[in-house]
Design an enzyme around this catalytic site. Structure first.
Site, PDB file in Angstrom:
ATOM      1  N   THR A 152       0.891  -1.150   0.000  1.00 31.24           N
ATOM      2  CA  THR A 152       0.000   0.000   0.000  1.00 31.24           C
ATOM      3  C   THR A 152       0.926   1.196   0.000  1.00 31.24           C
ATOM      4  OG1 THR A 152      -1.750  -1.118   1.221  1.00 31.24           O
ATOM      5  CG2 THR A 152      -1.652   1.241   1.485  1.00 31.24           C
ATOM      6  N   ARG A 180     -12.853  -8.178  -3.458  1.00 32.30           N
ATOM      7  CA  ARG A 180     -12.269  -8.148  -2.109  1.00 32.30           C
ATOM      8  C   ARG A 180     -11.867  -6.707  -1.738  1.00 32.30           C
ATOM      9  NH1 ARG A 180      -7.094  -6.337   0.050  1.00 32.30           N
ATOM     10  NH2 ARG A 180      -6.595  -7.585   1.855  1.00 32.30           N
ATOM     11  N   GLY A 182      -9.768  -4.599   1.316  1.00 30.25           N
ATOM     12  CA  GLY A 182      -8.912  -4.721   2.497  1.00 30.25           C
ATOM     13  C   GLY A 182      -9.122  -3.575   3.464  1.00 30.25           C
ATOM     14  N   ASP A 183      -8.100  -3.308   4.253  1.00 32.86           N
ATOM     15  CA  ASP A 183      -8.203  -2.288   5.305  1.00 32.86           C
ATOM     16  C   ASP A 183      -8.004  -0.875   4.783  1.00 32.86           C
ATOM     17  OD1 ASP A 183      -5.501  -3.067   4.670  1.00 32.86           O
ATOM     18  OD2 ASP A 183      -4.863  -1.791   6.336  1.00 32.86           O
ATOM     19  N   THR A 203       0.054  -0.650   6.394  1.00 33.09           N
ATOM     20  CA  THR A 203       0.233  -1.486   5.205  1.00 33.09           C
ATOM     21  C   THR A 203       0.434  -2.919   5.677  1.00 33.09           C
ATOM     22  OG1 THR A 203       1.751  -2.099   3.406  1.00 33.09           O
ATOM     23  CG2 THR A 203       2.689  -0.805   5.190  1.00 33.09           C
ATOM     24  N   GLY A 204      -0.035  -3.862   4.912  1.00 31.04           N
ATOM     25  CA  GLY A 204       0.115  -5.263   5.305  1.00 31.04           C
ATOM     26  C   GLY A 204      -1.182  -6.013   5.084  1.00 31.04           C
ATOM     27  N   GLY A 206      -4.544  -6.813   5.029  1.00 31.26           N
ATOM     28  CA  GLY A 206      -5.698  -5.990   5.370  1.00 31.26           C
ATOM     29  C   GLY A 206      -6.705  -6.690   6.264  1.00 31.26           C
TER      30      GLY A 206
HETATM   31  N1  ASP Z   1      -3.263  -3.384   3.244  1.00 29.53           N
HETATM   32  C1  ASP Z   1      -3.457  -3.679   1.854  1.00 29.53           C
HETATM   33  C2  ASP Z   1      -4.657  -4.548   1.703  1.00 29.53           C
HETATM   34  O1  ASP Z   1      -4.817  -5.492   2.448  1.00 29.53           O
HETATM   35  C3  ASP Z   1      -2.305  -4.334   1.185  1.00 29.53           C
HETATM   36  C4  ASP Z   1      -0.942  -4.134   1.775  1.00 29.53           C
HETATM   37  O2  ASP Z   1      -0.655  -3.073   2.325  1.00 29.53           O
HETATM   38  O3  ASP Z   1      -0.095  -5.034   1.648  1.00 29.53           O
HETATM   39  O4  ASP Z   1      -5.418  -4.320   0.805  1.00 29.53           O
END
Ligand code: ASP
Length: 273
Positions: A152, A180, A182-183, A203-204, A206
């Site tokens: 992200t 889908r 995410g967060d 980030t990560g 979600g």
């Molecule tokens: N947080 C983002 C999501 O899950 C993706 C990411 O930051 O790796 O959509």
């Protein structure tokens, strides 16, 4: 008079070693773009940084975003200002050139906080935002298919009036199911800002951020007087221990220096203050 500060990240995902320097340089260009805009306030600075990163093909937002199982990009973005707790976000966008612009437009419109898919596209074009053929986001299909997890991009800013703002944009996770979300477009999960306490962007994975309500949780910890560096690290520790999930956060408190923490091999980030 507060001390202006800006922190920008380009995602905590696993990427080839060979791309690390290029991604760091992209994040530093975004930091410069945001910092140059700080005179217009925290929101303008955070949005300018994220908008820049939507055009950087090595980062997972806008051009170069990861692909769904259908082989297309579905983009999400969000924005929040800490003076009024206003939020705008959009998700599952296929044809909006700059998702962050749509998040700002949703916030400024004020009726809703989150628009998705076709309705979001219609809102964007009715508000005069630039639309795009979905194919322009796909630059090097092979690279985008190989991205593991994903990334992200995000920015958190504090301006001279002490106002906080956060902006975030993403392609989500590689190989996600169509539809889908995410967060990243979910206030309280992937981002949050409250002038009284601080602002944060994640980030990560979600799904883990959503289940923990992680961004809001971190701001509550700031509210209870915890040190910003400890809050950033604590959020990442919780992500790891409770969810076994990869991720990173950037954070700015009401005062003091910006903070970053992550539990993956790398997360490009840059700050100015
Ligand atoms: N947080 C983002 C999501 O899950 C993706 C990411 O930051 O790796 O959509």
């Amino acid at each position: 008079m507060a001390r202006p500060a800006l922190i920008v990240h380009g995602g905590a995902g696993a990427v080839p070693e060979s791309e690390r320097a290029g991604r760091q340089a992209a994040v530093e260009r975004a930091r410069d773009a945001g910092w140059a805009t700080m005179g217009a306030g925290a929101l303008a600075a955070a949005v300018a940084a994220v908008r820049h990163m939507e055009d950087e093909p090595l980062l997972n937002a806008g051009i170069g975003a990861c692909l769904t199982t259908d082989g297309v990009c579905e983009l999400d973005a969000g924005v929040m200002v800490g003076d009024s707790l206003r939020v705008g976000a959009a998700a599952c966008l296929r044809d909006v050139r700059h998702p962050i612009d749509l998040a700002v437009a949703v916030m400024e419109d004020g009726r809703h906080v989150l628009l998705v898919a076709d309705g979001a596209s219609r809102f964007a074009s009715e508000h005069g935002l630039e639309m795009a053929d979905p194919s322009i986001f796909i630059t090097d299909r092979k690279r985008q298919q190989l991205l593991e997890g994903a990334d992200t991009v995000g920015a958190v800013a504090r301006d001279a009036d002490g106002h906080l703002a956060v902006a975030v944009s993403t392609g989500g996770r590689t190989g996600k199911l169509p539809g889908r979300v995410g967060d990243s477009p979910i206030a309280g999960a992937g981002f949050y800002a409250d002038d009284r306490f601080g602002a944060l962007c994640g980030t990560g994975l979600g799904e883990a951020f959503i289940r923990l309500g992680l961004a809001r949780l971190a701001v509550v910890e700031l509210q209870h007087g915890m040190d910003p560096a400890a809050v950033a690290q604590g959020a990442i520790d919780l992500l790891g221990t409770a969810m076994h999930a990869p991720g990173g956060v950037i954070l700015i408190g009401r005062e003091g220096s910006p903070r970053a923490a992550f539990n993956t091999p790398a997360m490009p980030w840059a700050l100015a203050q």
